[in-house]
Design an enzyme around this catalytic site. Structure first.
Site, PDB file in Angstrom:
ATOM      1  CB  ALA A 141      -6.462  -0.964   6.813  1.00 21.16           C
ATOM      2  CD1 TRP A 142     -11.122  -2.302   1.376  1.00 19.56           C
ATOM      3  CD2 TRP A 142     -13.026  -2.619   2.507  1.00 19.56           C
ATOM      4  NE1 TRP A 142     -12.156  -2.214   0.478  1.00 19.56           N
ATOM      5  CE2 TRP A 142     -13.339  -2.407   1.138  1.00 19.56           C
ATOM      6  CE3 TRP A 142     -14.064  -2.843   3.409  1.00 19.56           C
ATOM      7  CZ2 TRP A 142     -14.646  -2.407   0.672  1.00 19.56           C
ATOM      8  CZ3 TRP A 142     -15.374  -2.843   2.930  1.00 19.56           C
ATOM      9  CH2 TRP A 142     -15.649  -2.630   1.576  1.00 19.56           C
ATOM     10  CB  THR A 143      -7.782   2.382   3.023  1.00 18.41           C
ATOM     11  OG1 THR A 143      -7.429   2.065   1.667  1.00 18.41           O
ATOM     12  CG2 THR A 143      -6.754   1.787   3.956  1.00 18.41           C
ATOM     13  CD1 TRP A 195      -7.413  13.986   6.354  1.00 19.02           C
ATOM     14  CD2 TRP A 195      -7.004  15.915   5.308  1.00 19.02           C
ATOM     15  NE1 TRP A 195      -8.487  14.801   6.566  1.00 19.02           N
ATOM     16  CE2 TRP A 195      -8.271  16.014   5.945  1.00 19.02           C
ATOM     17  CE3 TRP A 195      -6.543  17.022   4.600  1.00 19.02           C
ATOM     18  CZ2 TRP A 195      -9.056  17.153   5.875  1.00 19.02           C
ATOM     19  CZ3 TRP A 195      -7.323  18.168   4.545  1.00 19.02           C
ATOM     20  CH2 TRP A 195      -8.569  18.224   5.167  1.00 19.02           C
ATOM     21  CE1 TYR A 204     -10.258   2.919   6.800  1.00 19.93           C
ATOM     22  CE2 TYR A 204     -10.580   5.138   7.650  1.00 19.93           C
ATOM     23  CZ  TYR A 204      -9.737   4.126   7.246  1.00 19.93           C
ATOM     24  OH  TYR A 204      -8.375   4.308   7.298  1.00 19.93           O
ATOM     25  CB  THR A 261      -7.992   6.469  10.650  1.00 16.01           C
ATOM     26  OG1 THR A 261      -8.599   7.567   9.970  1.00 16.01           O
ATOM     27  CG2 THR A 261      -9.102   5.670  11.321  1.00 16.01           C
ATOM     28  CG  ASP A 262      -8.101  11.621  10.190  1.00 18.48           C
ATOM     29  OD1 ASP A 262      -8.016  10.487   9.662  1.00 18.48           O
ATOM     30  OD2 ASP A 262      -8.344  12.645   9.525  1.00 18.48           O
ATOM     31  N   GLY A 322       0.824  -1.215   0.000  1.00 16.46           N
ATOM     32  CA  GLY A 322       0.000   0.000   0.000  1.00 16.46           C
ATOM     33  C   GLY A 322       0.857   1.264   0.000  1.00 16.46           C
ATOM     34  CE  LYS A 327      -7.276   1.693  10.424  1.00 14.46           C
ATOM     35  NZ  LYS A 327      -6.171   0.773  10.013  1.00 14.46           N
TER      36      LYS A 327
HETATM   37  N1  LIG Z   1      -5.169   6.957   3.400  1.00 15.84           N
HETATM   38  C1  LIG Z   1      -5.404   7.769   4.432  1.00 15.84           C
HETATM   39  O1  LIG Z   1      -5.695   8.952   4.249  1.00 15.84           O
HETATM   40  C2  LIG Z   1      -5.296   7.250   5.845  1.00 15.84           C
HETATM   41  C3  LIG Z   1      -5.573   8.136   6.893  1.00 15.84           C
HETATM   42  C4  LIG Z   1      -5.443   7.674   8.209  1.00 15.84           C
HETATM   43  C5  LIG Z   1      -5.051   6.366   8.446  1.00 15.84           C
HETATM   44  N2  LIG Z   1      -4.822   5.520   7.411  1.00 15.84           N
HETATM   45  C6  LIG Z   1      -4.403   4.150   7.720  1.00 15.84           C
HETATM   46  O2  LIG Z   1      -3.068   4.009   7.266  1.00 15.84           O
HETATM   47  C7  LIG Z   1      -2.835   2.676   6.833  1.00 15.84           C
HETATM   48  C8  LIG Z   1      -2.245   2.696   5.439  1.00 15.84           C
HETATM   49  O3  LIG Z   1      -3.157   3.331   4.556  1.00 15.84           O
HETATM   50  P1  LIG Z   1      -2.808   3.589   3.028  1.00 15.84           P
HETATM   51  O4  LIG Z   1      -3.216   4.964   2.681  1.00 15.84           O
HETATM   52  O5  LIG Z   1      -1.404   3.140   2.741  1.00 15.84           O
HETATM   53  O6  LIG Z   1      -3.853   2.620   2.338  1.00 15.84           O
HETATM   54  P2  LIG Z   1      -3.658   1.608   1.135  1.00 15.84           P
HETATM   55  O7  LIG Z   1      -2.777   2.181   0.090  1.00 15.84           O
HETATM   56  O8  LIG Z   1      -5.044   1.183   0.762  1.00 15.84           O
HETATM   57  O9  LIG Z   1      -2.882   0.416   1.824  1.00 15.84           O
HETATM   58  C9  LIG Z   1      -3.521  -0.567   2.563  1.00 15.84           C
HETATM   59  C10 LIG Z   1      -2.992  -1.895   2.107  1.00 15.84           C
HETATM   60  O10 LIG Z   1      -3.661  -2.909   2.875  1.00 15.84           O
HETATM   61  C11 LIG Z   1      -3.937  -3.976   1.985  1.00 15.84           C
HETATM   62  N3  LIG Z   1      -5.028  -4.808   2.455  1.00 15.84           N
HETATM   63  C12 LIG Z   1      -6.365  -4.695   2.229  1.00 15.84           C
HETATM   64  N4  LIG Z   1      -7.013  -5.715   2.779  1.00 15.84           N
HETATM   65  C13 LIG Z   1      -6.081  -6.504   3.374  1.00 15.84           C
HETATM   66  C14 LIG Z   1      -6.127  -7.720   4.074  1.00 15.84           C
HETATM   67  N5  LIG Z   1      -7.286  -8.349   4.292  1.00 15.84           N
HETATM   68  N6  LIG Z   1      -4.973  -8.246   4.526  1.00 15.84           N
HETATM   69  C15 LIG Z   1      -3.780  -7.636   4.296  1.00 15.84           C
HETATM   70  N7  LIG Z   1      -3.669  -6.485   3.631  1.00 15.84           N
HETATM   71  C16 LIG Z   1      -4.806  -5.922   3.167  1.00 15.84           C
HETATM   72  C17 LIG Z   1      -4.262  -3.327   0.660  1.00 15.84           C
HETATM   73  O11 LIG Z   1      -4.033  -4.257  -0.378  1.00 15.84           O
HETATM   74  P3  LIG Z   1      -5.003  -4.322  -1.669  1.00 15.84           P
HETATM   75  O12 LIG Z   1      -5.134  -2.912  -2.147  1.00 15.84           O
HETATM   76  O13 LIG Z   1      -4.266  -5.225  -2.595  1.00 15.84           O
HETATM   77  O14 LIG Z   1      -6.282  -4.892  -1.176  1.00 15.84           O
HETATM   78  C18 LIG Z   1      -3.290  -2.162   0.629  1.00 15.84           C
HETATM   79  O15 LIG Z   1      -2.097  -2.501  -0.040  1.00 15.84           O
HETATM   80  C19 LIG Z   1      -4.179   1.960   6.970  1.00 15.84           C
HETATM   81  O16 LIG Z   1      -4.190   1.238   8.164  1.00 15.84           O
HETATM   82  C20 LIG Z   1      -5.193   3.076   7.005  1.00 15.84           C
HETATM   83  O17 LIG Z   1      -6.351   2.699   7.716  1.00 15.84           O
HETATM   84  C21 LIG Z   1      -4.927   5.934   6.116  1.00 15.84           C
END
Ligand SMILES: NC(=O)c1ccc[n+]([C@@H]2O[C@H](COP(=O)([O-])OP(=O)(O)OC[C@H]3O[C@@H](n4cnc5c(N)ncnc54)[C@H](OP(=O)(O)O)[C@@H]3O)[C@@H](O)[C@H]2O)c1
Length: 303
Positions: free
Chosen positions: A80-82, A167, A145, A121-122, A10, A149
């Site tokens: 995570a499922w984001t 973000w 979501y 997450t926020d 991710g 989380k």
């Molecule tokens: N994006 C934001 O703005 C944000 C904000 C606050 C917190 N976060 C947290 O930060 C973390 C990283 O987020 P990110 O932005 O890097 O999101 P991301 O690019 O969607 O990365 C999440 C990764 O988790 C994988 N995943 C999904 N289902 C899974 C499963 N069942 N088992 C193992 N891996 C799985 C996804 O793979 P596939 O795509 O192949 O399914 C993806 O590669 C997450 O925990 C998210 O909740 C994100």
């Protein structure tokens, strides 16, 4: 010290693996889960990059088996499922991956004595506060979501590190910077909401801070975001300005004016005070404008 990263394919996962001194192999995704005997990187950290295909965290047997075989000292759980809006339509999937998945990772980590770092997450907050949230404020998520989380947070044992961030933008994923640059390259006005306040956070900066927290095994909740805050409107204006486009093309709208409305409610204020980092004497992350400047340089004006 062996560090296993879940969700290593991710946006954050890739920068985490890089910050830990490893790399996520392209193609042949199963090879990303490197077993015992993988070469130690110069930093002394042995990084196991487990992307979704290599390790599905909602598969309890697979998680227990992988950690038992690999015996990491630290697990950074970023998988995570984001898809915030899609989670509204499939709460079971959201809780299976984000809450139960974290339960499995926590159980497996406890069995092998590994320190757990969970990325949260926020969106655990409802956004009604008129000041930035500290780690000790009460979560009250608005969306599926956010609830899933927060469920993951509740699965973490007392000694775990919980990193709440917001973000996220990085070189390797779909994010607002890429969206803004794509829209800016086309014609017409760009409309972004001016009533959601948050702190854009750059995955390269966040990954470096997580490495510190993970290797020091600091327990408890930490808010980790780039410094400063803005709205999506203000953020997109800054992206256009830095990429050499006309920021005047960006028009502010209210969330209620979005057509079609987004399925998941978002907090109006999800600015996170990085109080625990500050009180622990850990240097703050740079201002978000600094991170944005670096990312726009990497992505180019038409990412
Ligand atoms: N994006 C934001 O703005 C944000 C904000 C606050 C917190 N976060 C947290 O930060 C973390 C990283 O987020 P990110 O932005 O890097 O999101 P991301 O690019 O969607 O990365 C999440 C990764 O988790 C994988 N995943 C999904 N289902 C899974 C499963 N069942 N088992 C193992 N891996 C799985 C996804 O793979 P596939 O795509 O192949 O399914 C993806 O590669 C997450 O925990 C998210 O909740 C994100």
């Amino acid at each position: 010290m062996r560090v296993l990263v879940t969700g290593a394919g991710g946006q954050l996962g890739r920068d985490l693996v890089a910050a830990l001194g490893g790399s996520v192999p392209e193609g042949g995704r199963r090879r990303a889960l490197r077993g015992p005997g993988a070469p130690l990187v110069p930093s002394g950290l042995d990084v196991v990059a487990a992307d979704h295909a290599a390790l599905a965290v909602d598969d309890r047997t697979a998680v227990l088996g992988a950690l038992d075989a690999l015996r990491p000292a630290v697990v950074v759980h970023a998988g995570a499922w984001t898809d915030v809006d899609a989670c509204e339509a499939d709460p079971d999937r959201a809780f299976r991956v984000n809450a139960m998945g974290t339960r499995h990772v926590a159980e497996a980590a406890a069995r092998v004595g590994a320190h757990l770092v969970y990325v949260s997450t926020d969106y655990v907050f409802d956004g009604t506060s008129h000041r930035p949230y500290v780690e000790w404020d009460h979560p009250n998520p608005l969306s599926v979501y956010g609830r899933s989380k927060y469920g993951g947070e509740l699965e973490c044992p007392p000694g775990a590190t919980v990193v709440r961030t917001s973000w996220l933008c990085g070189a390797h994923g779909a994010n607002m910077v890429r969206t803004a640059l794509r829209l800016a390259a086309a014609r017409g006005p760009l409309r972004f909401v001016d009533d959601q306040h948050g702190s854009p956070t750059f995955t390269a900066d966040l990954a470096a801070a997580i490495v510190t927290l993970a290797t020091d095994r600091l327990p408890g909740v930490f808010h980790v975001t780039n410094a400063g805050a803005t709205t999506w409107f203000g953020f997109v204006r800054a992206v256009l300005e830095l990429a050499g486009h006309d920021p005047g093309r960006v028009e502010p709208i209210a969330t209620a004016e979005l057509r079609p409305p987004r399925p998941a409610p978002r907090p109006a204020n999800s600015v996170l005070d990085n109080a625990a980092l500050r009180l622990a004497g850990i240097p703050p992350l740079p201002d978000w404008r600094d991170g944005l400047e670096r990312l726009v340089r990497v992505l180019g004006p038409r990412a």
